[in-house]
Motif scaffolding. Structure first.
Motif, PDB file in Angstrom:
ATOM      1  N   LEU A 701      46.487  49.111  29.915  1.00  0.00           N
ATOM      2  CA  LEU A 701      45.736  48.263  29.543  1.00  0.00           C
ATOM      3  C   LEU A 701      45.629  48.181  27.910  1.00  0.00           C
ATOM      4  O   LEU A 701      45.087  49.203  27.309  1.00  0.00           O
ATOM      5  CB  LEU A 701      44.164  48.979  30.098  1.00  0.00           C
ATOM      6  CG  LEU A 701      43.852  48.344  31.465  1.00  0.00           C
ATOM      7  CD1 LEU A 701      42.495  48.992  31.765  1.00  0.00           C
ATOM      8  CD2 LEU A 701      43.779  46.962  31.575  1.00  0.00           C
ATOM      9  N   LYS A 702      46.070  47.232  27.453  1.00  0.00           N
ATOM     10  CA  LYS A 702      46.231  46.978  25.986  1.00  0.00           C
ATOM     11  C   LYS A 702      45.205  46.785  25.370  1.00  0.00           C
ATOM     12  O   LYS A 702      44.482  45.927  25.668  1.00  0.00           O
ATOM     13  CB  LYS A 702      47.342  45.884  25.674  1.00  0.00           C
ATOM     14  CG  LYS A 702      47.621  45.938  24.147  1.00  0.00           C
ATOM     15  CD  LYS A 702      48.938  44.772  23.937  1.00  0.00           C
ATOM     16  CE  LYS A 702      48.920  44.296  22.569  1.00  0.00           C
ATOM     17  NZ  LYS A 702      49.867  43.160  22.462  1.00  0.00           N
ATOM     18  N   TYR A 773      31.074  45.319  34.273  1.00  0.00           N
ATOM     19  CA  TYR A 773      31.870  43.958  34.015  1.00  0.00           C
ATOM     20  C   TYR A 773      33.297  44.278  34.257  1.00  0.00           C
ATOM     21  O   TYR A 773      33.567  45.655  33.869  1.00  0.00           O
ATOM     22  CB  TYR A 773      31.622  43.303  32.383  1.00  0.00           C
ATOM     23  CG  TYR A 773      30.307  42.926  32.294  1.00  0.00           C
ATOM     24  CD1 TYR A 773      30.034  41.476  32.721  1.00  0.00           C
ATOM     25  CD2 TYR A 773      29.426  43.567  31.705  1.00  0.00           C
ATOM     26  CE1 TYR A 773      28.745  40.964  32.028  1.00  0.00           C
ATOM     27  CE2 TYR A 773      28.174  43.073  31.516  1.00  0.00           C
ATOM     28  CZ  TYR A 773      27.918  41.508  31.669  1.00  0.00           C
ATOM     29  OH  TYR A 773      26.671  41.055  31.254  1.00  0.00           O
ATOM     30  N   ALA A 774      34.050  43.609  34.737  1.00  0.00           N
ATOM     31  CA  ALA A 774      35.547  43.798  35.076  1.00  0.00           C
ATOM     32  C   ALA A 774      36.236  43.464  33.571  1.00  0.00           C
ATOM     33  O   ALA A 774      35.910  42.654  33.099  1.00  0.00           O
ATOM     34  CB  ALA A 774      36.228  42.701  36.030  1.00  0.00           C
ATOM     35  N   VAL A 775      36.900  44.656  33.455  1.00  0.00           N
ATOM     36  CA  VAL A 775      37.862  44.832  32.264  1.00  0.00           C
ATOM     37  C   VAL A 775      39.182  44.029  32.452  1.00  0.00           C
ATOM     38  O   VAL A 775      39.846  43.589  31.709  1.00  0.00           O
ATOM     39  CB  VAL A 775      37.812  46.035  31.522  1.00  0.00           C
ATOM     40  CG1 VAL A 775      38.991  46.156  30.496  1.00  0.00           C
ATOM     41  CG2 VAL A 775      36.626  46.540  31.228  1.00  0.00           C
ATOM     42  N   GLN A 776      39.658  44.389  33.674  1.00  0.00           N
ATOM     43  CA  GLN A 776      40.861  43.997  34.101  1.00  0.00           C
ATOM     44  C   GLN A 776      40.970  43.825  35.834  1.00  0.00           C
ATOM     45  O   GLN A 776      40.332  44.410  36.456  1.00  0.00           O
ATOM     46  CB  GLN A 776      42.040  44.821  33.694  1.00  0.00           C
ATOM     47  CG  GLN A 776      43.441  44.329  34.024  1.00  0.00           C
ATOM     48  CD  GLN A 776      43.752  43.112  33.357  1.00  0.00           C
ATOM     49  OE1 GLN A 776      43.448  41.922  33.625  1.00  0.00           O
ATOM     50  NE2 GLN A 776      44.898  43.147  32.305  1.00  0.00           N
ATOM     51  N   THR A 891      43.410  38.764  31.152  1.00  0.00           N
ATOM     52  CA  THR A 891      43.534  39.318  30.055  1.00  0.00           C
ATOM     53  C   THR A 891      42.553  40.150  29.902  1.00  0.00           C
ATOM     54  O   THR A 891      41.399  40.119  30.255  1.00  0.00           O
ATOM     55  CB  THR A 891      43.369  38.064  28.792  1.00  0.00           C
ATOM     56  OG1 THR A 891      44.216  37.081  29.110  1.00  0.00           O
ATOM     57  CG2 THR A 891      43.307  38.720  27.568  1.00  0.00           C
ATOM     58  N   ALA A 892      43.202  41.645  29.628  1.00  0.00           N
ATOM     59  CA  ALA A 892      42.298  42.634  29.525  1.00  0.00           C
ATOM     60  C   ALA A 892      41.023  42.304  28.597  1.00  0.00           C
ATOM     61  O   ALA A 892      41.220  41.939  27.553  1.00  0.00           O
ATOM     62  CB  ALA A 892      43.062  43.819  29.034  1.00  0.00           C
ATOM     63  N   GLY A 893      39.834  42.723  29.066  1.00  0.00           N
ATOM     64  CA  GLY A 893      38.793  42.474  28.210  1.00  0.00           C
ATOM     65  C   GLY A 893      37.833  41.018  28.271  1.00  0.00           C
ATOM     66  O   GLY A 893      36.980  41.119  27.604  1.00  0.00           O
TER      67      GLY A 893
END
Length: 958
Positions: A701-702, A773-776, A891-893
């Motif tokens: 998870l960058k 909230y979904a991060v990824q 996209t992460a975040g």
């Protein structure tokens, strides 16, 4: 030789030094009953095959866009087949023209219309003919009376008298805005009323369309078609490889160099006989060298004669109702001899179709698929009703001894079973539509199909009752007991399994969960008991569309596969994969046959390969076609493929061809080393649960700081239960997957999670922050089998990463129970999940009777509220979902709820609205699972999902 519709390649000797070659990029099967001469000797057949190879290699790159002139050449190529010879775009006054080379007195013009569909023939009603001497200034010579005329094959073309009028250019046009497409235009002069002046003359047209195709007519020096230097260079590369294997190649290399030197001295001369002789000598010597390879230590080859089905598509090619009759299971004995012998092992079976055999590791048994052919079955309007389909019209598995004795049927029922492969433990892995509509695939689901015609599951983006596209997935069979297991609950297609050298199963699967359905047919592996499903290559790789027929290379960690198309049968570019160099993109792959582009995604190639059987990283048995693939819906030619020996230097040597039917799936008849048996971890009969252990969610998870992720959301994906394309429409895209939210589980401070789920259920995960909230989010599915603990290192971590040996916090306790979400998540239904929030907080203002005009224009108290919400804001939910859908990844975040303009408005304050934590959970959950209206494909499936929830209540936190 007369050039006409019977010839795919037509060759005319114009002079001792010049020949004329005509090539058509795509010709339907019915126009190619025979493309070989009546060869008296095997040598003549082989020499003809060499010539066909050279012609294809001399063609321009298929990825170069087709020009107007190339498409227009099809209007005067002598091929009259009742379809279109050229095809413009839809435009005002489209035209096609031919340059006769000089001014001629015209006797008549004969125009052949399309005859494949009546409505298409009517589009030529405004046709007119114009003449010009300079190609710039035109005079209308003829205006059609708007009647419908015909063409081949009913011999009713439009015949326009020329009246001796002089012209050099003849243009045929329409006087309206329309597509323009005709089969053929012939122009006859008064000097010789039987000679077609337009044949092979330069042609052009006003535009190209998506239906335009390259038809090439070209003249070259004879030497260019007998490239002795290219042949000898490839031969020397082959010799160097054989030399490294211990062969003495000195004399052969000397002979090749002598032939090349002799050729270079005369290549620019007119000595046609000598050039041709040198070419045949060079090819003959290279063939002799190729067949001396010590890896060819077998005398016989197992193969199949087969006509492909009538519907060209990667999915439909394996349904019995599309099958065409002919062929069987064959052995080619003495295949390196001058006169090899073919033996049919299935003469006793009724006329039908045979698929993809496998040879046992000890070389004693053959397993294969067969269905009986029923004339007219393809026309059945309701193939969903299994009472309309004879049981033996489905493909079933059969086994026999290597000599054809002991034939027995292994599977039966109203399901297609095929692609069987022997496993090291004595069982068989195969593909089957028995996957059915089960949400949880367990010990009993496959066996429950025995003797029962249960419903199938279907692809989301295609089909109907006439063309139901039933899902097939991995199963195993004990051939002695008949016990079957569904080892994959995947909700979509899986293809072409093989057993890898380490005992795993390699296969392809179609992963389009919340992303575009076109390019994601990637290479996967699993253990023979269905545990440890994992990507091998191509999860984010767009080209090729499909990575089929993967096989381990002997004494190597590399894999060969066929890079093929989405909308055609299996065939394309042979590709070498080195998994040690990565799991995506161009770096890990080498195109073994670079002259064949990846079909469809890059272009449609002139030829294609299929069925590679690797002898090493360099040498392969394979099937090759000198005819292009036919695209979706059409029928490929019956005799496109022959058996060949291919090497990575480009040498291709014919082993066997049947002039009337394709020869496919070559397998050396010899004892093979049995891969290791991978012990099973599945407890089929003791539990229906499984565990997941995540070591560190932040691995991969960058730019997501440690401590951000607090929980994982578990989302199940049920299969589609009815066959109609994009129906019902579940959400924003046309082909949303079904979904149900099992709930969430905690993530520890070190990023670990440990939890229990129902086994045999396809799921994906979302990493959630403190606000839910979904991060990824995953774009693919995973699953665990009964009693298994499936572990992963992180979230989108590198596949080459090894797990650490540290003790993770989650593993120091019992597995977490799942905290179920609010009503409307399992099953997923917008009306139960989101509408209650609107009813409590929004409809007081957002209704048609509201005094607030702006609010009244956005009514949220009706069935229209869903459309109102997904289109609200900038970016709207629809904008975000479709963008990520076509991008193919998240996209992460920057997942849906976190990026939502609608939620941002509510967070910043919207009048007096005060949402409760449960209200926020309802909205964020709905958005992050892609804002779907429904998560199920029928009311019956919703009932099944409720039953699963009741059955797995012990896994839920109460």
């Amino acid at each position: 030789m007369r050039i006409g519709a019977q010839n795919f390649f037509s060759v005319v000797l114009l002079s001792p030094a010049v020949i004329l070659i005509c090539f058509a990029q795509e010709i339907p099967a019915q126009s190619i009953p025979e493309r070989f001469a009546a060869f008296e000797t095997r040598e003549e057949l082989i020499q003809s095959d060499w010539l066909r190879q050279e012609r294809i290699l001399s063609l321009p790159d298929a990825r170069i866009p087709v020009t107007c002139a190339e498409d227009a050449a099809g209007g005067c190529d002598g091929i009259k087949e009742g379809r279109y010879g050229f095809h413009t775009e839809s435009e005002i006054n489209p035209w096609w023209q031919v340059d006769l080379g000089e001014s001629q007195a015209i006797d008549r013009i004969v125009i052949y219309n399309r005859c494949d569909r009546d409505e298409l023939a009517k589009k030529a009603k405004t046709l007119c003919i114009l003449f010009s001497e300079d190609g710039q200034h035109w005079n209308e010579f003829y205006k059609h009376n708007r009647s419908v005329f015909g063409g081949a094959p009913n011999s009713d073309p439009l015949n326009v008298p020329g009246k001796g009028q002089q012209t050099r250019y003849v243009r045929v046009a329409l006087r309206e805005e329309q597509y323009f497409h005709l089969d053929e235009v012939e122009v006859y002069g008064q000097k010789d009323r039987d000679f077609n002046l337009a044949l092979f003359k330069p042609a052009n047209q006003s535009s190209i369309s998506g239906n335009s195709k390259r038809k090439i007519r070209f003249e070259k020096d004879l030497a260019a078609y007998y490239p002795v230097d290219r042949v000898t260079d490839r031969g020397i590369q082959l010799l160097r490889s054989l030399q490294a294997m211990g062969m003495d190649t000195t004399s052969s290399e000397r002979e090749l160099k002598t032939l090349k030197a002799a050729y270079l001295k005369i290549k620019d001369s007119n000595d046609a006989v000598r050039i041709q002789t040198l070419y045949h000598q060079a090819r003959g010597l290279v063939r002799e060298i190729a067949f001396s390879n010590p890896l060819l230590d077998f005398d016989s080859i197992l193969f199949v004669k087969r006509i492909p089905g009538t519907y060209s598509h990667m999915s439909d090619q394996y349904y019995g109702w599309w099958s065409r009759p002919g062929g069987g299971i064959y052995i080619l004995k003495g295949w390196k001899d001058e006169n090899p012998q073919t033996i049919c092992l299935t003469d006793s079976m009724a006329e039908g179709s045979f698929l993809r055999p496998d040879l046992s590791f000890d070389g004693r048994k053959i397993v294969f698929a067969y269905c009986r052919y029923y004339p007219g079955l393809r026309e059945c309007e309701d193939k969903v009703n299994k009472e309309n389909i004879p049981e033996d019209a489905f493909y079933h598995l059969y086994e026999m001894n290597i000599d054809g004795s002991g034939l027995r049927q292994l599977t039966s029922g109203d399901y297609d079973d095929f692609d069987a492969r022997y496993l090291p433990n004595g069982e068989i892995v195969f593909l089957s539509t028995r996957r059915g509509q089960f949400i949880q695939c367990d010990a009993d689901t496959a066996m429950s199909t025995v003797g029962k015609a249960l419903g199938n599951s279907y692809v989301r983006c295609g089909g109907g009752n006439w063309r139901p596209v039933a899902i097939y997935a991995l199963h195993t069979l004990n051939p002695d007991t008949g016990i079957m297991h569904a080892i994959s609950p995947f909700e979509n297609f899986e293809w072409t399994p093989s057993v890898a050298a380490d005992g795993r199963i390699l296969y392809a699967r179609w992963d389009y969960v919340d992303r575009d359905n076109m390019p994601y047919m990637s290479l996967w592996s699993t253990n023979p008991d269905g545990t440890q499903p994992r990507i091998v290559y191509g999860n984010f790789t767009h080209a090729p569309h499909a990575m089929f027929e993967a096989r381990s290379i002997p004494n190597s960690s590399k894999i060969v596969f066929t890079g093929t198309a989405h909308h055609s049968i299996l065939g394309g570019c042979l590709t070498l994969l080195d998994p040690d160099r990565g799991v995506d993109g161009e770096d890990p792959i080498t195109r073994l046959t670079p002259e064949v582009c990846y079909p469809e995604i890059e272009a449609w190639p002139y030829s294609y390969y299929a069925n590679p059987y690797p002898l090493s990283e360099t040498f392969y048995l394979t099937a090759w076609s000198d005819i292009p693939l036919v695209r979706e819906g059409g029928a490929n030619p019956p005799n496109a493929l022959g058996l060949y020996l291919y090497d990575a230097f480009g040498n291709l040597e014919l082993i066997y061809r049947d002039m009337d039917i394709s020869s496919m799936y070559p397998i050396p008849i010899k004892i093979r080393q049995t891969p290791p048996v991978i012990a099973s971890n599945v407890n089929w009969n003791t539990t229906r649960d499984a565990d997941f252990l995540l070591q560190n969610v932040y691995e991969g998870l960058k730019d997501i700081s440690k401590g951000t992720v607090k929980r994982l959301r578990i989302v199940g994906v049920p299969p589609k239960t009815q066959p109609h394309m994009n129906t019902p429409r579940l959400g924003i895209t046309r082909d949303d997957p079904g979904k149900f939210v099992l709930g969430t589980v905690p993530v520890e401070e070190d990023g670990s999670a440990y939890f229990r789920v129902p086994a045999g259920v396809g799921v994906f995960f979302q990493a959630l922050d403190k606000d839910g909230y979904a991060v990824q989010t995953m774009r693919t599915l995973t699953y665990a089998q009964a009693g298994q603990t499936l572990s992963c290192i992180g979230c989108h971590e590198s596949r080459s990463t090894a797990p650490g040996n540290q003790q993770v916090q989650a593993a120091m306790r019992a597995p977490s129970k799942i905290t179920a979400g609010p009503s409307g998540t399992w099953p997923l239904r917008y009306s139960d999940l989101v509408q209650p929030v609107l009813d409590r907080h929004c409809i007081q203002c957002h209704n048609p009777q509201s005094e607030h005009k702006e609010a009244a224009s956005i009514p949220l108290n009706t069935d229209e509220s869903y459309d109102m919400l997904v289109n609200a804001g900038n970016p709207s939910l629809k904008d975000h979902v479709l963008s990520r859908y076509y991008e193919g990844r998240s996209t992460a975040g920057a997942c849906v709820a976190r990026s939502s303009a609608l939620l941002a408005m509510l967070r910043n304050g919207h009048h007096d609205v005060q949402l409760t934590p449960t209200d926020w959970e309802r909205l964020t959950t709905w958005m992050d699972v892609y804002a779907q209206r429904l998560g199920s494909f029928s009311d019956e499936q919703e009932e099944t999902l409720l039953a699963l929830r009741n059955r797995t209540g012990h896994l839920l936190e109460h």
